[in-house]
Design a protein around this motif. Structure first.
Motif, PDB file in Angstrom:
ATOM      1  N   LEU A 205       0.809  -1.223   0.000  1.00  0.00           N
ATOM      2  CA  LEU A 205       0.000   0.000   0.000  1.00  0.00           C
ATOM      3  C   LEU A 205       0.844   1.275   0.000  1.00  0.00           C
ATOM      4  O   LEU A 205       0.304   2.372  -0.035  1.00  0.00           O
ATOM      5  CB  LEU A 205      -0.924   0.000   1.230  1.00  0.00           C
ATOM      6  N   GLY A 206       2.163   1.151   0.067  1.00  0.00           N
ATOM      7  CA  GLY A 206       3.018   2.331   0.091  1.00  0.00           C
ATOM      8  C   GLY A 206       2.944   3.121  -1.206  1.00  0.00           C
ATOM      9  O   GLY A 206       2.730   2.563  -2.282  1.00  0.00           O
ATOM     10  N   LYS A 207       3.082   4.428  -1.085  1.00  0.00           N
ATOM     11  CA  LYS A 207       3.032   5.307  -2.254  1.00  0.00           C
ATOM     12  C   LYS A 207       4.364   6.039  -2.408  1.00  0.00           C
ATOM     13  O   LYS A 207       5.032   6.338  -1.419  1.00  0.00           O
ATOM     14  CB  LYS A 207       1.921   6.337  -2.100  1.00  0.00           C
ATOM     15  N   PRO A 208       4.758   6.365  -3.634  1.00  0.00           N
ATOM     16  CA  PRO A 208       5.997   7.124  -3.872  1.00  0.00           C
ATOM     17  C   PRO A 208       5.782   8.611  -3.566  1.00  0.00           C
ATOM     18  O   PRO A 208       5.446   9.407  -4.439  1.00  0.00           O
ATOM     19  CB  PRO A 208       6.288   6.890  -5.354  1.00  0.00           C
ATOM     20  N   LEU A 209       5.946   8.974  -2.321  1.00  0.00           N
ATOM     21  CA  LEU A 209       5.669  10.331  -1.858  1.00  0.00           C
ATOM     22  C   LEU A 209       6.862  11.255  -2.099  1.00  0.00           C
ATOM     23  O   LEU A 209       8.010  10.824  -2.123  1.00  0.00           O
ATOM     24  CB  LEU A 209       5.334  10.310  -0.365  1.00  0.00           C
ATOM     25  N   ARG A 210       6.576  12.539  -2.218  1.00  0.00           N
ATOM     26  CA  ARG A 210       7.632  13.540  -2.248  1.00  0.00           C
ATOM     27  C   ARG A 210       7.518  14.389  -0.992  1.00  0.00           C
ATOM     28  O   ARG A 210       6.443  14.508  -0.393  1.00  0.00           O
ATOM     29  CB  ARG A 210       7.558  14.427  -3.489  1.00  0.00           C
ATOM     30  N   MET A 211       8.635  14.979  -0.586  1.00  0.00           N
ATOM     31  CA  MET A 211       8.657  15.794   0.622  1.00  0.00           C
ATOM     32  C   MET A 211       7.694  16.972   0.481  1.00  0.00           C
ATOM     33  O   MET A 211       7.690  17.654  -0.548  1.00  0.00           O
ATOM     34  CB  MET A 211      10.083  16.292   0.878  1.00  0.00           C
ATOM     35  N   ILE A 212       6.896  17.220   1.507  1.00  0.00           N
ATOM     36  CA  ILE A 212       5.909  18.298   1.444  1.00  0.00           C
ATOM     37  C   ILE A 212       6.588  19.660   1.423  1.00  0.00           C
ATOM     38  O   ILE A 212       6.259  20.519   0.605  1.00  0.00           O
ATOM     39  CB  ILE A 212       4.941  18.201   2.651  1.00  0.00           C
ATOM     40  N   ASN A 213       7.532  19.856   2.316  1.00  0.00           N
ATOM     41  CA  ASN A 213       8.216  21.153   2.399  1.00  0.00           C
ATOM     42  C   ASN A 213       9.204  21.330   1.258  1.00  0.00           C
ATOM     43  O   ASN A 213       9.704  20.360   0.687  1.00  0.00           O
ATOM     44  CB  ASN A 213       8.989  21.271   3.717  1.00  0.00           C
ATOM     45  N   HIS A 214       9.495  22.589   0.970  1.00  0.00           N
ATOM     46  CA  HIS A 214      10.556  22.912   0.020  1.00  0.00           C
ATOM     47  C   HIS A 214      11.829  23.178   0.825  1.00  0.00           C
ATOM     48  O   HIS A 214      11.908  24.179   1.551  1.00  0.00           O
ATOM     49  CB  HIS A 214      10.185  24.145  -0.813  1.00  0.00           C
ATOM     50  N   PRO A 215      12.829  22.295   0.750  1.00  0.00           N
ATOM     51  CA  PRO A 215      14.048  22.505   1.528  1.00  0.00           C
ATOM     52  C   PRO A 215      14.720  23.833   1.184  1.00  0.00           C
ATOM     53  O   PRO A 215      14.592  24.342   0.059  1.00  0.00           O
ATOM     54  CB  PRO A 215      14.936  21.326   1.120  1.00  0.00           C
ATOM     55  N   VAL A 216      15.410  24.386   2.160  1.00  0.00           N
ATOM     56  CA  VAL A 216      16.191  25.602   1.909  1.00  0.00           C
ATOM     57  C   VAL A 216      17.203  25.338   0.810  1.00  0.00           C
ATOM     58  O   VAL A 216      17.419  26.166  -0.077  1.00  0.00           O
ATOM     59  CB  VAL A 216      16.900  26.060   3.201  1.00  0.00           C
ATOM     60  N   ARG A 217      17.825  24.163   0.863  1.00  0.00           N
ATOM     61  CA  ARG A 217      18.791  23.768  -0.169  1.00  0.00           C
ATOM     62  C   ARG A 217      18.500  22.340  -0.604  1.00  0.00           C
ATOM     63  O   ARG A 217      18.217  21.479   0.223  1.00  0.00           O
ATOM     64  CB  ARG A 217      20.232  23.839   0.366  1.00  0.00           C
ATOM     65  N   ALA A 218      18.595  22.105  -1.885  1.00  0.00           N
ATOM     66  CA  ALA A 218      18.450  20.743  -2.402  1.00  0.00           C
ATOM     67  C   ALA A 218      19.794  20.027  -2.431  1.00  0.00           C
ATOM     68  O   ALA A 218      19.880  18.862  -2.819  1.00  0.00           O
ATOM     69  CB  ALA A 218      17.856  20.769  -3.802  1.00  0.00           C
ATOM     70  N   ASP A 219      20.846  20.750  -2.041  1.00  0.00           N
ATOM     71  CA  ASP A 219      22.197  20.180  -2.085  1.00  0.00           C
ATOM     72  C   ASP A 219      22.900  20.359  -0.743  1.00  0.00           C
ATOM     73  O   ASP A 219      24.029  20.852  -0.680  1.00  0.00           O
ATOM     74  CB  ASP A 219      23.015  20.814  -3.201  1.00  0.00           C
ATOM     75  N   ILE A 220      22.237  19.991   0.335  1.00  0.00           N
ATOM     76  CA  ILE A 220      22.850  20.042   1.662  1.00  0.00           C
ATOM     77  C   ILE A 220      24.132  19.210   1.623  1.00  0.00           C
ATOM     78  O   ILE A 220      24.120  18.068   1.146  1.00  0.00           O
ATOM     79  CB  ILE A 220      21.889  19.482   2.724  1.00  0.00           C
ATOM     80  N   PRO A 221      25.268  19.740   2.088  1.00  0.00           N
ATOM     81  CA  PRO A 221      26.507  18.957   2.057  1.00  0.00           C
ATOM     82  C   PRO A 221      26.394  17.694   2.904  1.00  0.00           C
ATOM     83  O   PRO A 221      25.873  17.720   4.020  1.00  0.00           O
ATOM     84  CB  PRO A 221      27.551  19.923   2.644  1.00  0.00           C
ATOM     85  N   VAL A 222      26.890  16.607   2.367  1.00  0.00           N
ATOM     86  CA  VAL A 222      26.882  15.318   3.062  1.00  0.00           C
ATOM     87  C   VAL A 222      28.323  14.830   3.175  1.00  0.00           C
ATOM     88  O   VAL A 222      29.027  14.699   2.170  1.00  0.00           O
ATOM     89  CB  VAL A 222      26.034  14.257   2.339  1.00  0.00           C
ATOM     90  N   VAL A 223      28.732  14.568   4.395  1.00  0.00           N
ATOM     91  CA  VAL A 223      30.106  14.164   4.685  1.00  0.00           C
ATOM     92  C   VAL A 223      30.092  12.758   5.266  1.00  0.00           C
ATOM     93  O   VAL A 223      29.232  12.430   6.082  1.00  0.00           O
ATOM     94  CB  VAL A 223      30.753  15.142   5.689  1.00  0.00           C
ATOM     95  N   LEU A 224      31.048  11.943   4.854  1.00  0.00           N
ATOM     96  CA  LEU A 224      31.150  10.586   5.374  1.00  0.00           C
ATOM     97  C   LEU A 224      32.390  10.462   6.251  1.00  0.00           C
ATOM     98  O   LEU A 224      33.503  10.743   5.811  1.00  0.00           O
ATOM     99  CB  LEU A 224      31.234   9.564   4.240  1.00  0.00           C
ATOM    100  N   ALA A 225      32.192  10.050   7.502  1.00  0.00           N
ATOM    101  CA  ALA A 225      33.315   9.736   8.380  1.00  0.00           C
ATOM    102  C   ALA A 225      33.767   8.317   8.046  1.00  0.00           C
ATOM    103  O   ALA A 225      32.964   7.377   8.120  1.00  0.00           O
ATOM    104  CB  ALA A 225      32.894   9.834   9.844  1.00  0.00           C
ATOM    105  N   ALA A 226      35.024   8.166   7.662  1.00  0.00           N
ATOM    106  CA  ALA A 226      35.477   6.867   7.179  1.00  0.00           C
ATOM    107  C   ALA A 226      36.979   6.710   7.371  1.00  0.00           C
ATOM    108  O   ALA A 226      37.730   7.679   7.230  1.00  0.00           O
ATOM    109  CB  ALA A 226      35.125   6.703   5.696  1.00  0.00           C
TER     110      ALA A 226
END
Length: 350
Positions: A150-171
């Protein structure tokens, strides 16, 4: 080179945040909030967002097991919103002691999960209908994979401030380091030794960068270290002993025999015998002896402790090794001295 600092609030969280305002005024660019089996990092990051105005705030780190990818994306978008675009999402695999011991979730496929998580969070921020068919995540969850269908392919309701929030990996491990260089905006290594970084990480970084999309831009390297700028011999020795004890804790006690990423790094740095000795001593409860067994060369290699001239030379080595952000923990005895150190580092790296 930008300056970051892991937030330590052993003297009290509210008091530490008040001190953070002084670090921000001294030139601090980034503050990181840890999450292990402590208070959660997210509530604290929201508080920091309200109490600061310029400094970036980062999770350091949120693990990729205890929150779903969509929740990680929602959380990052929310923190970016309340901080007006100042959030950095730090992710990592943590280790089986925490993931299985505290969260009760199997510690499996850390590289594969991290790969899928970063792809999913970016889809959420772009507000695409959330569909994903991976090895570890299936969105929507179909009946074939254990859902109701029953799951649906939802999109986020809010509009993010940035669509490219930096993502860092600790490794630290080669496969995870390669993944960071391939898919993430940044890589956060701990116990980074600039003169030995090529031998320890070079092959993995090159493999990842060979697959890196030009759209991501250059990989940001956010190296963790300790700092104490002093010409006082006693203060210098006290700082070195603090760093030595911290290294012993991680190389000796953060993980089981054969499954300690920090111990593996010490081996890659060329200290196989010492790494084994430190671990043997630490796991047998002889912590002071374990600290004493940490090679002096290793302590000096992964820290910034000494007179101004020495610090400047070491900073040049960090820059030559590709470090773009220095996450430095000041080790002076007083808050005032630590603020001065941040100001000095900012001056030296300007």
């Amino acid at each position: 080179m930008r300056l970051g600092m892991p937030l330590s609030y052993s003297s009290g969280f509210v008091e530490t945040v008040e001190h953070l305002k002084e670090y921000e005024a001294a030139g601090l660019d980034l503050v990181l909030v840890a999450e292990a089996y402590t208070f959660d990092a997210v509530s604290q990051l929201g508080y920091l967002a309200a109490k600061t105005s310029r400094v970036q705030i980062a999770s350091g780190i949120l693990n990729v097991y205890s929150r779903t990818p969509a929740l990680l994306a929602m959380t990052a978008a929310g923190l970016d919103f309340v901080s007006e675009g100042r959030f950095v999402l730090g992710l990592g695999a943590s280790g089986p002691q925490v993931i299985e011991g505290f969260h009760g979730v199997p510690y499996e496929a850390p590289v594969g999960r991290s790969r899928e998580v970063v792809e999913i969070v970016r889809k959420v921020w772009r507000r695409e209908p959330l569909t994903f068919a991976g090895k570890h995540f299936h969105l929507p969850l179909s009946a074939e994979h254990g859902g109701t269908g029953l799951g649906k392919p939802l999109r986020m309701i809010n509009h993010p401030v940035r669509a490219d929030i930096p993502v860092v990996l600790a490794a630290l491990g080669p496969k995870n380091v390669a993944l960071a260089a391939e898919l993430f905006d940044g890589w956060e290594p701990v116990f980074f030794w600039p003169e030995q970084a090529g031998a320890a990480f070079g092959e993995a970084l090159a493999a990842g960068k060979a697959k890196r999309s030009a759209e991501l831009g250059p990989l940001q390297v956010m190296a963790d270290t300790f700092v104490c700028i002093t010409e006082d011999a006693a203060e210098r020795e006290a700082a070195l002993q603090t760093a030595r004890g911290h290294i012993a804790l991680y190389v000796g006690g953060m993980g089981a025999r054969g499954r300690n990423f920090y111990n593996d790094l010490a081996v890659r740095y060329g200290f196989a015998d010492a790494a084994r000795t430190v671990q043997d001593l630490y796991l047998s409860g002889r912590k002071a002896e374990a600290a004493a067994a940490v090679p002096e060369e290793l302590v000096h290699g992964v820290t910034l402790i000494g007179a101004p001239g020495h610090i400047k030379e070491r900073l040049a080595a960090y820059e030559a090794a590709g470090v773009t952000t220095l996450n430095a923990v000041p080790l002076h005895a007083s808050h005032e001295s630590n603020v001065r150190t941040v100001a000095q580092l900012k001056e030296y790296t300007a």
